[in-house]
Design an enzyme around this catalytic site. Structure first.
Site, PDB file in Angstrom:
ATOM      1  N   TYR A   1       0.824  -1.218   0.000  1.00  0.00           N
ATOM      2  CA  TYR A   1       0.000   0.000   0.000  1.00  0.00           C
ATOM      3  C   TYR A   1       0.854   1.263   0.000  1.00  0.00           C
ATOM      4  CZ  TYR A   1      -3.375   3.514   1.393  1.00  0.00           C
ATOM      5  OH  TYR A   1      -4.160   4.633   1.431  1.00  0.00           O
TER       6      TYR A   1
ATOM      7  N   TRP B   1       1.312   5.621  -1.819  1.00  0.00           N
ATOM      8  CA  TRP B   1       1.037   6.608  -2.872  1.00  0.00           C
ATOM      9  C   TRP B   1       2.078   6.624  -3.983  1.00  0.00           C
ATOM     10  CZ3 TRP B   1      -2.089  11.375  -3.429  1.00  0.00           C
ATOM     11  CH2 TRP B   1      -3.313  11.274  -2.762  1.00  0.00           C
TER      12      TRP B   1
HETATM   13  N1  LIG Z   1      -1.425   8.955  12.362  1.00  0.00           N
HETATM   14  C1  LIG Z   1      -1.852   8.973  11.099  1.00  0.00           C
HETATM   15  N2  LIG Z   1      -1.342   8.101  10.214  1.00  0.00           N
HETATM   16  C2  LIG Z   1      -1.774   8.108   8.932  1.00  0.00           C
HETATM   17  C3  LIG Z   1      -2.749   9.036   8.512  1.00  0.00           C
HETATM   18  C4  LIG Z   1      -3.283   9.941   9.471  1.00  0.00           C
HETATM   19  O1  LIG Z   1      -4.178  10.760   9.174  1.00  0.00           O
HETATM   20  N3  LIG Z   1      -2.796   9.895  10.752  1.00  0.00           N
HETATM   21  N4  LIG Z   1      -3.161   9.041   7.210  1.00  0.00           N
HETATM   22  C5  LIG Z   1      -3.077   7.786   6.484  1.00  0.00           C
HETATM   23  C6  LIG Z   1      -3.333   7.957   5.056  1.00  0.00           C
HETATM   24  S1  LIG Z   1      -4.812   8.708   4.657  1.00  0.00           S
HETATM   25  C7  LIG Z   1      -2.505   7.492   4.095  1.00  0.00           C
HETATM   26  S2  LIG Z   1      -3.032   7.546   2.462  1.00  0.00           S
HETATM   27  C8  LIG Z   1      -1.206   6.868   4.409  1.00  0.00           C
HETATM   28  C9  LIG Z   1      -0.096   7.235   3.405  1.00  0.00           C
HETATM   29  O2  LIG Z   1       0.944   6.336   3.491  1.00  0.00           O
HETATM   30  P1  LIG Z   1       1.942   6.052   2.273  1.00  0.00           P
HETATM   31  O3  LIG Z   1       1.238   6.245   0.975  1.00  0.00           O
HETATM   32  O4  LIG Z   1       2.585   4.745   2.505  1.00  0.00           O
HETATM   33  O5  LIG Z   1       3.001   7.221   2.460  1.00  0.00           O
HETATM   34  P2  LIG Z   1       4.083   7.858   1.486  1.00  0.00           P
HETATM   35  O6  LIG Z   1       4.997   8.625   2.363  1.00  0.00           O
HETATM   36  O7  LIG Z   1       3.405   8.579   0.383  1.00  0.00           O
HETATM   37  O8  LIG Z   1       4.865   6.579   0.920  1.00  0.00           O
HETATM   38  C10 LIG Z   1       5.252   6.450  -0.414  1.00  0.00           C
HETATM   39  C11 LIG Z   1       6.661   5.856  -0.484  1.00  0.00           C
HETATM   40  O9  LIG Z   1       6.963   5.554  -1.851  1.00  0.00           O
HETATM   41  C12 LIG Z   1       8.249   6.060  -2.189  1.00  0.00           C
HETATM   42  N5  LIG Z   1       8.232   6.324  -3.654  1.00  0.00           N
HETATM   43  C13 LIG Z   1       7.890   7.455  -4.307  1.00  0.00           C
HETATM   44  N6  LIG Z   1       7.951   7.244  -5.647  1.00  0.00           N
HETATM   45  C14 LIG Z   1       8.329   5.963  -5.826  1.00  0.00           C
HETATM   46  C15 LIG Z   1       8.546   5.154  -6.990  1.00  0.00           C
HETATM   47  O10 LIG Z   1       8.374   5.577  -8.126  1.00  0.00           O
HETATM   48  N7  LIG Z   1       8.910   3.858  -6.779  1.00  0.00           N
HETATM   49  C16 LIG Z   1       9.085   3.319  -5.534  1.00  0.00           C
HETATM   50  N8  LIG Z   1       9.467   2.038  -5.439  1.00  0.00           N
HETATM   51  N9  LIG Z   1       8.898   4.077  -4.420  1.00  0.00           N
HETATM   52  C17 LIG Z   1       8.509   5.369  -4.573  1.00  0.00           C
HETATM   53  C18 LIG Z   1       8.423   7.285  -1.330  1.00  0.00           C
HETATM   54  O11 LIG Z   1       9.796   7.623  -1.179  1.00  0.00           O
HETATM   55  C19 LIG Z   1       7.732   6.829  -0.017  1.00  0.00           C
HETATM   56  O12 LIG Z   1       8.649   6.165   0.823  1.00  0.00           O
HETATM   57  O13 LIG Z   1      -0.800   7.253   5.733  1.00  0.00           O
HETATM   58  C20 LIG Z   1      -1.796   6.973   6.714  1.00  0.00           C
HETATM   59  N10 LIG Z   1      -1.250   7.213   8.051  1.00  0.00           N
HETATM   60  N1  LIG Z   2      -0.509  18.573   1.837  1.00  0.00           N
HETATM   61  C1  LIG Z   2      -1.031  17.342   1.927  1.00  0.00           C
HETATM   62  N2  LIG Z   2      -2.290  17.107   1.506  1.00  0.00           N
HETATM   63  C2  LIG Z   2      -2.841  15.873   1.632  1.00  0.00           C
HETATM   64  C3  LIG Z   2      -2.096  14.779   2.141  1.00  0.00           C
HETATM   65  C4  LIG Z   2      -0.764  15.052   2.595  1.00  0.00           C
HETATM   66  O1  LIG Z   2      -0.046  14.152   3.080  1.00  0.00           O
HETATM   67  N3  LIG Z   2      -0.275  16.330   2.475  1.00  0.00           N
HETATM   68  N4  LIG Z   2      -2.656  13.521   2.194  1.00  0.00           N
HETATM   69  C5  LIG Z   2      -3.810  13.257   1.336  1.00  0.00           C
HETATM   70  C6  LIG Z   2      -4.528  12.044   1.725  1.00  0.00           C
HETATM   71  S1  LIG Z   2      -3.831  10.528   1.331  1.00  0.00           S
HETATM   72  C7  LIG Z   2      -5.736  12.061   2.330  1.00  0.00           C
HETATM   73  S2  LIG Z   2      -6.546  10.599   2.670  1.00  0.00           S
HETATM   74  C8  LIG Z   2      -6.399  13.333   2.686  1.00  0.00           C
HETATM   75  C9  LIG Z   2      -6.918  13.274   4.118  1.00  0.00           C
HETATM   76  O2  LIG Z   2      -7.863  14.235   4.332  1.00  0.00           O
HETATM   77  P1  LIG Z   2      -8.487  14.406   5.812  1.00  0.00           P
HETATM   78  O3  LIG Z   2      -8.762  13.090   6.402  1.00  0.00           O
HETATM   79  O4  LIG Z   2      -9.592  15.376   5.725  1.00  0.00           O
HETATM   80  O5  LIG Z   2      -7.241  15.111   6.507  1.00  0.00           O
HETATM   81  P2  LIG Z   2      -6.639  15.275   7.953  1.00  0.00           P
HETATM   82  O6  LIG Z   2      -5.608  16.331   7.748  1.00  0.00           O
HETATM   83  O7  LIG Z   2      -6.222  13.969   8.533  1.00  0.00           O
HETATM   84  O8  LIG Z   2      -7.823  15.806   8.855  1.00  0.00           O
HETATM   85  C10 LIG Z   2      -8.474  17.033   8.635  1.00  0.00           C
HETATM   86  C11 LIG Z   2      -8.894  17.641   9.933  1.00  0.00           C
HETATM   87  O9  LIG Z   2      -9.875  16.853  10.584  1.00  0.00           O
HETATM   88  C12 LIG Z   2      -9.909  17.274  11.936  1.00  0.00           C
HETATM   89  N5  LIG Z   2     -10.333  16.198  12.812  1.00  0.00           N
HETATM   90  C13 LIG Z   2      -9.619  15.131  13.240  1.00  0.00           C
HETATM   91  N6  LIG Z   2     -10.361  14.372  14.075  1.00  0.00           N
HETATM   92  C14 LIG Z   2     -11.569  14.984  14.167  1.00  0.00           C
HETATM   93  C15 LIG Z   2     -12.787  14.689  14.853  1.00  0.00           C
HETATM   94  O10 LIG Z   2     -12.916  13.699  15.562  1.00  0.00           O
HETATM   95  N7  LIG Z   2     -13.833  15.542  14.662  1.00  0.00           N
HETATM   96  C16 LIG Z   2     -13.731  16.641  13.871  1.00  0.00           C
HETATM   97  N8  LIG Z   2     -14.824  17.390  13.715  1.00  0.00           N
HETATM   98  N9  LIG Z   2     -12.603  16.955  13.233  1.00  0.00           N
HETATM   99  C17 LIG Z   2     -11.540  16.134  13.367  1.00  0.00           C
HETATM  100  C18 LIG Z   2      -8.506  17.684  12.288  1.00  0.00           C
HETATM  101  O11 LIG Z   2      -8.519  18.914  12.984  1.00  0.00           O
HETATM  102  C19 LIG Z   2      -7.782  17.716  10.961  1.00  0.00           C
HETATM  103  O12 LIG Z   2      -7.001  18.859  10.777  1.00  0.00           O
HETATM  104  O13 LIG Z   2      -5.496  14.422   2.573  1.00  0.00           O
HETATM  105  C20 LIG Z   2      -4.784  14.425   1.331  1.00  0.00           C
HETATM  106  N10 LIG Z   2      -4.119  15.690   1.202  1.00  0.00           N
HETATM  107 MO   LIG Z   3      -4.976   8.852   2.333  1.00  0.00          MO
END
Ligand SMILES: Nc1nc2c(c(=O)[nH]1)N[C@H]1C(S)=C(S)[C@@H](COP(=O)(O)OP(=O)(O)OC[C@H]3O[C@@H](n4cnc5c(=O)[nH]c(N)nc54)[C@H](O)[C@@H]3O)O[C@H]1N2
Ligand SMILES: Nc1nc2c(c(=O)[nH]1)N[C@H]1C(S)=C(S)[C@@H](COP(=O)(O)OP(=O)(O)OC[C@H]3O[C@@H](n4cnc5c(=O)[nH]c(N)nc54)[C@H](O)[C@@H]3O)O[C@H]1N2
Ligand SMILES: [Mo]
Length: 765
Positions: free
Chosen positions: A105, A107
């Site tokens: 899993y 991005w």
């Molecule tokens: N506490 C907490 N944890 C969270 C979240 C949160 O809200 N709170 N959010 C969650 C969410 S929504 C998501 S989507 C996940 C994201 O989690 P990930 O998608 O696993 O995070 P990335 O850091 O985007 O990891 C991508 C990796 O791929 C590598 N990479 C980039 N390009 C390439 C390529 O072309 N080839 C290869 N082989 N590698 C490459 C990058 O260097 C990086 O190490 O995290 C989750 N974790």
């Molecule tokens: N710049 C940047 N943009 C991103 C990403 C990134 O890594 N960097 N990741 C992308 C990805 S994979 C995803 S899935 C999306 C995630 O999109 P979201 O899930 O919307 O993003 P978060 O930043 O985890 O949360 C947004 C806000 O929700 C609020 N929140 C948290 N818990 C609660 C709660 O219990 N109640 C309420 N009312 N609010 C709460 C927090 O204050 C937080 O700032 O973002 C995407 N966009």
């Molecule tokens: Mo995500």
């Protein structure tokens, strides 16, 4: 000038004497992102992996004991490929393909061909398959529960009511979890135009009133002049229930809508009014839970019923204990308002969570690199990685059926970082030692690379040719190679082709095509599917020469569930009843105590409301939201990301009163800990944070000391690794209590941005 596409926008790389010296956002983007600045200095910097590496303890047969804290031996591609081939052959022969975890899993990078997951999945499928993961970290709970409610996943990431039908229509926009425009910098696969800030401004100018229901004031831009309802984290379901109670008690619920378009309201009503459990979900009841005044709740409910109201929910709300419930409750509440399917009304999730949410979707999907069929049936819900590694053979429930965790001998990761995304990383670090072998394809020496046995260095987008296609505002980008691959790094495709050759199956994997051959093929397929839908794209050579091709979707804007509203008999939903299921017989029939047949308030496992009873005293609720200056953990080593750190540590924000109570001062290094682990952080004091809350963004590269302290500020050493419920088994990072105190010891040296110790490095020019 050349052009490239990243998940956060279109950029023009500046290359001087073969080196990247700048990244300029494409002209014409109304709100360009600065994330790409992180590439400069990183692309050919000291954290790149120079050549294939094998962990020292692995070569010595340590059985994984030092995995994640070991040194490496540099080897040639031939040696690495031979070793990978040997491991694959032996593990498959002894344990079968069910012993290979290839979920991988993550991005990765934008680009249709060099998509790491598609590449690794195709390769493993040719070998007989792999254990996969299902659903996302983004919105697992919504993915599983929404189809029970409305028959599909519309309104989650695609097919929301578009901005065109919000601006000028929505009078009241209630944003549970806010509208964090920093998140709208990105979209999976790439962004052409950052339109979200403008669309929100236009809505405001047209008279929309915004309500920011969130523990952070700055979750919604100040320019929208939002009202801030700083509720306690994880209590949105209680608030929504009380809003529903006012609607029902005051005769403001739209019973004509409920009768015609929904099923099961009576069952829910008995719970809402307290007939089934003796507790009426009144504003006074919710006030004690949410910390909001009853009058505020009552007046918001009345206003919602009087105005054209959009109920929006950030995906973060369902990344929490019982994360299915806010999704179910927002659909229920919107149904009670009776505006689903009307312009500017109803519900939607993820507005501003990604740039593409609220764009008009094309009526077709672009072709992808073919992954072929996976013969292995075994899977895990994505967030259950730690459980699988810790308890092979154990049973788990998922969406109405029971499954078992496979016993994994080989983990293969390409394009994702579980030592970023997974919760409770101290635990993951421990159970990660259980399999026999870990193979990682990565460009950088980050935590996932350091946790590999065989580490295969891969290229970054600027080092290869690719086809970029953005989903919203369709834009095709000829992503031409502008710098040479760093040291001995290879494209994921070439890495896997090399291993395939070492195993005697090269042609099967490559399909007899090279990089440009595949780009031609994917482009031609794209051109064909576009033509079938009435859009004319230029021929490949023309497109490649021009570098870009953009067009506008001609699909008319439609509100979410508009067709169903207009004619529910002709366009029934794909639910058992054909209607919106406020009560679901099917979910009730699963018999899950943690996910019954209608939206229900559950006390979260950790929250401010149970801290005192549990002896957790002055605990803070941790909000671990997405980082502003990067995408997840990607490019945390870059200058733009590191500029925001405090004494090299990830910032942690709390409000002045909470800081004073704990004797914390701005700019100081603090130790933040939970029942699971501890990390350092740099303190920022801000009145944008609600009482009892601490906010730290995700994405700081993990830097575990021997004592288990993360020296850098990776929030996932703190978070809990428990599922949303038996239904979706989604992640629950946002349900975490922590404590904070000044760090009085000597500040430990940060190792996150240092490569591991390496022996046997080839002489590099
Ligand atoms: N506490 C907490 N944890 C969270 C979240 C949160 O809200 N709170 N959010 C969650 C969410 S929504 C998501 S989507 C996940 C994201 O989690 P990930 O998608 O696993 O995070 P990335 O850091 O985007 O990891 C991508 C990796 O791929 C590598 N990479 C980039 N390009 C390439 C390529 O072309 N080839 C290869 N082989 N590698 C490459 C990058 O260097 C990086 O190490 O995290 C989750 N974790
Ligand atoms: N710049 C940047 N943009 C991103 C990403 C990134 O890594 N960097 N990741 C992308 C990805 S994979 C995803 S899935 C999306 C995630 O999109 P979201 O899930 O919307 O993003 P978060 O930043 O985890 O949360 C947004 C806000 O929700 C609020 N929140 C948290 N818990 C609660 C709660 O219990 N109640 C309420 N009312 N609010 C709460 C927090 O204050 C937080 O700032 O973002 C995407 N966009
Ligand atoms: Mo995500």
């Amino acid at each position: 000038m050349s052009v490239t596409l990243n998940h956060w926008g279109i950029d023009r790389p500046i290359v001087e004497e073969g080196r990247l010296t700048g990244m300029r956002p494409a002209e014409g983007d109304p709100s360009p992102s600065r994330i790409s600045e992180n590439f400069v200095g990183s692309v050919s910097g000291p954290m790149r992996i120079t050549q294939p590496m094998i962990r020292k303890g692995f070569l010595e047969g340590d059985g994984g004991a030092k995995r994640g804290e070991d040194s490496f031996v540099a080897v040639s591609w031939d040696e690495a490929n031979a070793r990978v081939a040997k491991e694959l052959r032996e593990i498959i022969a002894e344990h079968g393909n069910e012993a290979i975890f290839g979920g991988s899993y993550g991005w990765a990078s934008a680009g249709r061909f060099h998509h790491a997951q598609s590449q690794i999945h195709r390769f493993l499928n040719l070998l007989g398959g792999y254990v996969r993961s299902v659903n996302t970290h983004s919105h697992a709970a919504a993915e599983v529960v929404l189809p029970h409610l409305i028959g599909n996943q519309d309104g989650m990431a695609d097919n929301q009511t578009p901005w065109e039908l919000i601006v000028g229509h929505t009078e009241l926009f209630v944003a549970f979890g806010g509208l964090a425009v920093k998140n709208a910098q990105v979209s999976a696969g790439g962004v052409s135009q950052h339109r979200v800030p403008d669309q929100l401004q236009r809505a405001r100018a047209a008279g929309t009133r915004f309500v920011n229901v969130s523990p952070l004031r700055d979750d919604t831009p100040a320019e929208l002049d939002p009202e801030w309802l700083a509720l306690r984290p994880n209590t949105d379901v209680a608030l929504m229930l009380a809003l529903a109670h006012v609607l029902e008690a005051e005769g403001r619920a739209d019973h004509a809508f409920l009768d015609r378009y929904t099923t099961g309201y009576d069952r829910f009503r008995a719970y809402l009014m307290g007939q089934s459990d003796g507790i009426a979900k009144t504003p006074a009841w919710a006030a004690a839970i949410t910390g909001l005044a009853p009058e505020v709740i009552t007046s918001l409910a009345r206003e919602m019923a009087q105005k054209r109201t959009m109920l929006s929910m950030a995906w973060s709300l369902q990344r929490a204990d019982h994360g299915e419930q806010p999704v179910w409750m927002i659909v229920t509440l919107a149904a009670m308002l009776g505006q689903i399917g009307l312009p500017g009304g109803g519900f939607g999730t993820g507005y501003a969570a990604a740039n593409r949410v609220g764009n008009i979707s094309l009526p077709f999907a672009w072709p992808a690199f073919p992954q072929l069929k996976n013969p292995v049936r075994s899977f895990i819900p994505v967030a259950r990685l730690g459980d699988m590694l810790e308890q092979p053979g154990a049973a788990f429930d998922y969406n109405g059926a029971r499954y078992h965790y496979p016993k994994i001998e080989l983990i293969w990761w390409a394009g994702g970082n579980p030592f970023h995304h997974q919760q409770d990383l101290g635990r993951l670090h421990r159970v990660w030692k259980n399999p026999r072998c870990v193979i990682v394809q990565e460009p950088f020496w980050n935590a996932i690379a350091k946790h590999g046995d065989i580490v295969l260095p891969c290229t970054l987008p600027l080092e290869r040719n690719d086809l970029g296609i953005t989903k919203g505002e369709p834009h095709l980008v000829a992503m031409k190679q502008v710098v040479a691959p760093f040291a001995q790094s290879r494209n994921d495709f070439d890495i896997l082709a090399g291993i395939a050759a070492a195993m005697g199956m090269n042609e099967d994997f490559t399909g007899g095509l090279d990089e440009m051959g595949w780009l031609n093929r994917l482009y031609d397929e794209s051109r064909e599917v576009a033509a079938q839908n009435g859009y004319t794209l230029p021929e490949f050579h023309r497109f490649w020469q021009d570098g870009e091709f953009a067009f506008t979707a001609t699909t008319p804007p439609r509100a979410l569930l508009q067709a169903f509203r207009e004619d529910p008999l002709a366009y029934p939903l794909a639910t058992p009843s054909g209607r919106i299921e406020i009560f679901s017989e099917r979910v009730e029939g699963f018999g899950y105590a943690d996910c019954p047949g209608h939206a229900t308030w559950f006390e979260p496992g950790e929250w401010l409301g149970n801290a005192p009873q549990n002896g957790w005293g002055d605990a803070l609720h941790l909000i671990s939201n997405q980082p502003d200056r990067k995408l997840h953990s990607q490019l945390d080593l870059g200058s733009y990301s590191r500029e925001a750190k405090i004494r090299q540590r990830e910032p942690a924000r709390i409000n002045p009163a909470e800081a004073a109570r704990r004797g914390l001062v701005s700019g100081q290094v603090v130790r933040v800990w939970s029942e699971r682990g501890a990390c350092l952080a740099g303190l920022v004091i801000s009145d944008a944070i609600a009482d009892g809350v601490i906010q730290m963004s995700t994405g700081a590269w993990l830097d575990l000391s021997h004592e288990g302290l993360d020296r850098h500020g990776n929030v996932n050493v703190l978070t809990r690794d428990l599922p949303t419920s038996s239904l979706a088994q989604g992640p629950t990072a946002h349900t975490t209590l922590v404590w904070a105190e000044p760090w009085l010891g000597e500040l430990p040296h940060l190792e996150a941005f240092s490569p591991p110790e390496i022996s046997g490095t080839d002489q590099l020019s």
